[in-house]
Motif scaffolding. Structure first.
Motif, short mmCIF file in Angstrom:
data_model
loop_
_atom_site.label_atom_id
_atom_site.label_comp_id
_atom_site.label_asym_id
_atom_site.label_seq_id
_atom_site.Cartn_x
_atom_site.Cartn_y
_atom_site.Cartn_z
N HIS A 191 0.93 13.83 6.41
CA HIS A 191 -0.21 13.21 7.08
C HIS A 191 -1.12 12.50 6.08
O HIS A 191 -1.16 12.85 4.90
CB HIS A 191 -1.00 14.28 7.84
N THR A 192 -1.83 11.53 6.57
CA THR A 192 -2.76 10.77 5.73
C THR A 192 -3.75 11.70 5.04
O THR A 192 -4.35 12.56 5.68
CB THR A 192 -3.53 9.76 6.60
N PRO A 203 -2.44 1.91 -3.41
CA PRO A 203 -1.39 2.31 -2.47
C PRO A 203 -1.91 3.26 -1.40
O PRO A 203 -2.97 3.87 -1.58
CB PRO A 203 -0.37 3.02 -3.37
N ARG A 204 -1.16 3.38 -0.33
CA ARG A 204 -1.46 4.39 0.68
C ARG A 204 -0.84 5.72 0.29
O ARG A 204 -1.36 6.78 0.60
CB ARG A 204 -0.88 3.98 2.03
N VAL A 205 0.34 5.61 -0.35
CA VAL A 205 1.10 6.81 -0.70
C VAL A 205 1.57 6.71 -2.14
O VAL A 205 2.06 5.66 -2.57
CB VAL A 205 2.38 6.94 0.17
N GLY A 234 -5.43 12.63 8.62
CA GLY A 234 -4.69 13.51 9.51
C GLY A 234 -3.62 12.85 10.35
O GLY A 234 -2.85 13.53 11.00
N GLU A 235 -3.55 11.52 10.32
CA GLU A 235 -2.48 10.85 11.07
C GLU A 235 -1.14 11.03 10.37
O GLU A 235 -1.08 11.15 9.16
CB GLU A 235 -2.77 9.35 11.18
N GLU A 236 -0.06 10.96 11.16
CA GLU A 236 1.27 11.04 10.58
C GLU A 236 1.53 9.76 9.79
O GLU A 236 1.55 8.68 10.36
CB GLU A 236 2.29 11.15 11.72
N LEU A 237 1.71 9.89 8.48
CA LEU A 237 1.86 8.69 7.66
C LEU A 237 3.32 8.49 7.23
O LEU A 237 3.82 7.37 7.24
CB LEU A 237 0.96 8.80 6.42
N ARG A 239 9.95 6.61 8.05
CA ARG A 239 8.91 5.77 8.63
C ARG A 239 7.65 5.90 7.82
O ARG A 239 7.29 7.00 7.38
CB ARG A 239 8.63 6.17 10.08
N LEU A 240 7.00 4.75 7.60
CA LEU A 240 5.73 4.72 6.87
C LEU A 240 4.70 4.07 7.77
O LEU A 240 4.86 2.91 8.16
CB LEU A 240 5.90 3.93 5.56
#
Ligand code: ATP
Length: 241
Positions: free
Chosen positions: A30-31, A159-161, A3-6, A64-65
């Motif tokens: 969001h994450t 990866p995160r994204v 839920g965080e802004e990723l 931004r990442l």
């Protein structure tokens, strides 16, 4: 954390040479979300992904990442920061096997020899068919297997994204369902996915949120349910899917 802004895209504009394509694009992902990017041919969806992943330099705006401004970074540096872009058409290598593609996914990863086994196992758990075809050359795989290999190779980096451009292209409907089911499982692992898709109905069924692009601008951004109810989107795309 969930839920965080990723990813935060602000006032992003980019194009080719002097030709502007995307204009003043703003959105956040969001994450753990699957975020769909839909719109007609030439709307700028691929250009948007390329600008986020560093393949294109924006003419203005920022990306931004996880709180870090990655605007203007090289694609390699962005990959190392946890964002992997799988382009349309899968781009695998003729003459390299499934196993070699997965190993290649670890390019530049610290301690890659140590993590190779465990990460390969994880990818095979997600795509058992890759485990059965480890020594097959990429070019003899079916289209669906190639798409799974492209995703599996990206996942080797943990990866995160993931930016996924038209994974369904050229695939039979039953195979598309399978690829989408895998994307759904990635969400359970808290991976964040930006998914460009022509298959609007299916993409919105899978996505949490998303946006509609038109002529390089965002027409609507919202939850998948809101997009599905949007009259403009319904009129333009949902009838045909
Ligand atoms: P599609 O689903 O057809 O791929 P898209 O929404 O992904 O569409 P883009 O591929 O981003 O759209 O293309 C947006 C615009 O940019 C189009 O007008 C296209 O002709 C142009 N364009 C795309 N790639 C290039 C390039 N390499 N050089 C010049 N113009 C380009």
């Amino acid at each position: 954390t969930q839920g965080e802004e990723l990813i935060t895209v602000s006032g992003l504009s980019a194009g080719y040479g002097t030709v502007p394509v995307i204009r003043s694009v703003d959105f956040t992902v969001h994450t753990g979300e699957i975020f769909a990017v839909v719109g007609g041919n030439g709307a700028g969806k691929t250009t948007l992904l390329s600008t986020i992943s560093g393949l294109l330099h924006p003419t203005s705006g920022s990306v931004r990442l996880a709180g870090t401004d990655i605007t203007g970074w090289s694609p390699e540096r962005i990959v190392a920061h946890g964002l992997v872009h799988i382009p349309e058409g899968r781009r695998l290598f003729t003459g390299l096997t499934v196993a070699e593609h997965l190993r290649l996914g670890l390019w530049n990863v610290p301690n890659r020899r140590k993590v190779e086994r465990e990460r390969t196992d994880r990818v095979v758990d997600l795509f058992p068919v890759l485990g059965e075809r480890m020594d097959a050359y990429a070019e003899v795989l079916s289209g669906g297997e190639q798409q799974m290999l492209a995703i599996g190779q990206a996942l080797m980096r943990e990866p995160r994204v993931l930016l996924l451009d038209e994974p369904s292209i050229g695939l039979a409907p039953v195979i598309i369902q399978r690829v989408f089911a895998v994307v759904d499982r990635l969400r359970e692992q808290n991976l964040t996915v930006i998914l460009v898709e022509q298959r609007v109905n299916q993409a919105l069924a899978l996505a949490d949120r998303g946006l509609v692009m038109r002529h390089g601008r965002i027409e609507v951004v919202g939850t998948a349910a809101e997009l599905a109810e949007d009259p403009v989107l319904r009129a333009a795309y949902l009838g045909a899917a």
